[in-house]
Motif scaffolding. Structure first.
Motif, PDB file in Angstrom:
ATOM      1  N   ALA A 147       2.886  91.230   4.195  1.00  0.00           N
ATOM      2  CA  ALA A 147       1.788  90.671   3.396  1.00  0.00           C
ATOM      3  C   ALA A 147       0.525  91.418   3.830  1.00  0.00           C
ATOM      4  O   ALA A 147       0.553  92.187   4.784  1.00  0.00           O
ATOM      5  CB  ALA A 147       1.656  89.176   3.650  1.00  0.00           C
ATOM      6  N   CYS A 167      -2.018  90.531   5.450  1.00  0.00           N
ATOM      7  CA  CYS A 167      -2.386  90.292   6.848  1.00  0.00           C
ATOM      8  C   CYS A 167      -1.508  91.115   7.784  1.00  0.00           C
ATOM      9  O   CYS A 167      -1.964  91.605   8.806  1.00  0.00           O
ATOM     10  CB  CYS A 167      -2.267  88.814   7.179  1.00  0.00           C
ATOM     11  SG  CYS A 167      -0.642  88.147   6.811  1.00  0.00           S
ATOM     12  N   CYS A 227       5.184  87.595   2.664  1.00  0.00           N
ATOM     13  CA  CYS A 227       4.585  86.626   3.556  1.00  0.00           C
ATOM     14  C   CYS A 227       5.641  85.743   4.215  1.00  0.00           C
ATOM     15  O   CYS A 227       6.458  85.131   3.553  1.00  0.00           O
ATOM     16  CB  CYS A 227       3.646  85.751   2.725  1.00  0.00           C
ATOM     17  SG  CYS A 227       3.078  84.292   3.563  1.00  0.00           S
ATOM     18  N   MET A 228       5.629  85.669   5.544  1.00  0.00           N
ATOM     19  CA  MET A 228       6.533  84.757   6.244  1.00  0.00           C
ATOM     20  C   MET A 228       5.752  83.545   6.745  1.00  0.00           C
ATOM     21  O   MET A 228       6.301  82.672   7.399  1.00  0.00           O
ATOM     22  CB  MET A 228       7.241  85.472   7.398  1.00  0.00           C
ATOM     23  CG  MET A 228       8.259  86.503   6.916  1.00  0.00           C
ATOM     24  SD  MET A 228       9.618  86.800   8.076  1.00  0.00           S
ATOM     25  CE  MET A 228       8.862  87.855   9.265  1.00  0.00           C
ATOM     26  N   GLY A 229       4.459  83.534   6.495  1.00  0.00           N
ATOM     27  CA  GLY A 229       3.639  82.376   6.845  1.00  0.00           C
ATOM     28  C   GLY A 229       3.091  82.377   8.250  1.00  0.00           C
ATOM     29  O   GLY A 229       2.654  81.342   8.752  1.00  0.00           O
ATOM     30  N   TYR A 230       3.144  83.522   8.922  1.00  0.00           N
ATOM     31  CA  TYR A 230       2.663  83.566  10.306  1.00  0.00           C
ATOM     32  C   TYR A 230       1.475  84.515  10.456  1.00  0.00           C
ATOM     33  O   TYR A 230       1.449  85.365  11.347  1.00  0.00           O
ATOM     34  CB  TYR A 230       3.797  84.013  11.241  1.00  0.00           C
ATOM     35  CG  TYR A 230       5.016  83.148  11.194  1.00  0.00           C
ATOM     36  CD1 TYR A 230       4.969  81.830  11.630  1.00  0.00           C
ATOM     37  CD2 TYR A 230       6.217  83.643  10.711  1.00  0.00           C
ATOM     38  CE1 TYR A 230       6.092  81.033  11.589  1.00  0.00           C
ATOM     39  CE2 TYR A 230       7.351  82.849  10.665  1.00  0.00           C
ATOM     40  CZ  TYR A 230       7.287  81.539  11.108  1.00  0.00           C
ATOM     41  OH  TYR A 230       8.400  80.755  11.069  1.00  0.00           O
ATOM     42  N   CYS A 231       0.482  84.348   9.603  1.00  0.00           N
ATOM     43  CA  CYS A 231      -0.726  85.200   9.632  1.00  0.00           C
ATOM     44  C   CYS A 231      -1.249  85.423  11.047  1.00  0.00           C
ATOM     45  O   CYS A 231      -1.617  86.524  11.416  1.00  0.00           O
ATOM     46  CB  CYS A 231      -1.857  84.541   8.866  1.00  0.00           C
ATOM     47  SG  CYS A 231      -1.838  84.834   7.119  1.00  0.00           S
ATOM     48  N   GLU A 248       0.741  88.207  13.251  1.00  0.00           N
ATOM     49  CA  GLU A 248       1.149  89.508  12.714  1.00  0.00           C
ATOM     50  C   GLU A 248       0.882  90.618  13.731  1.00  0.00           C
ATOM     51  O   GLU A 248      -0.047  90.479  14.526  1.00  0.00           O
ATOM     52  CB  GLU A 248       0.393  89.806  11.414  1.00  0.00           C
ATOM     53  CG  GLU A 248       0.670  88.823  10.301  1.00  0.00           C
ATOM     54  CD  GLU A 248       2.100  88.877   9.793  1.00  0.00           C
ATOM     55  OE1 GLU A 248       2.846  89.827  10.157  1.00  0.00           O
ATOM     56  OE2 GLU A 248       2.487  87.989   9.039  1.00  0.00           O
TER      57      GLU A 248
HETATM   58  S1  FES Z   1      -0.692  85.642   4.074  1.00  0.00           S
HETATM   59 FE1  FES Z   1       1.264  84.966   4.537  1.00  0.00          FE
HETATM   60  S2  FES Z   1       1.529  85.489   6.567  1.00  0.00           S
HETATM   61 FE2  FES Z   1      -0.479  86.095   6.156  1.00  0.00          FE
END
Ligand code: FES
Length: 132
Positions: A41, A43, A75-79, A82
């Motif tokens: 993603a 980020c 996106c895995m949801g761990y902004c 990263e």
């Molecule tokens: S926008 Fe989804 S992990 Fe950063």
């Protein structure tokens, strides 16, 4: 098609195309392979995920590991953690590593993939947000 402006860009395109070809070739028995997904993603990219992906592809190649497939995912949801990668060994549960540096990526190859050991940096599956 966009113009390629540097050798670096060209090499990135080559690596990305190569990993897609590898995946197609290996696609039939994907469950027998080590799969590494790199969260890409915005980020992730901003935190260096592309460099980590290239490093993993290069390092696996250098070590002659032809049972490793590196792909990109969204996106895995761990902004907050990263670059993030998900590693799945054949027959095992997927494990997610966060804040992956080249050093961690190297350890993933050396310890996790070659010896089946888990290393520091795992994000627990139950983790929802940074406050939980
Ligand atoms: S926008 Fe989804 S992990 Fe950063």
């Amino acid at each position: 098609m966009a113009k390629i402006k540097s050798l670096d860009e060209l090499l990135k395109i080559k690596e990305s195309a190569q990993s897609k070809v590898d995946l197609r070739v290996k696609g039939e028995n994907i469950d027998d392979l080590v799969q590494i997904k790199v969260a890409m993603a915005t980020c992730g990219i901003a935190s260096g995920a592309r460099e980590i992906m290239n490093f993993l592809i290069e390092e696996a190649g250098k070590q002659g590991l032809d049972n490793v497939v590196v792909t990109q995912t969204g996106c895995m949801g761990y902004c907050y953690a990263e670059p993030t990668i998900e590693v799945t060994l054949p027959g095992k549960e997927a494990v997610v590593y966060g804040n992956v540096t080249q050093e961690v990526a190297k350890d993933v190859i050396e310890k996790t993939i070659k010896n089946g050991e888990l290393i520091d940096g795992i994000i627990p599956k139950t983790h929802k947000t940074i406050d939980e």
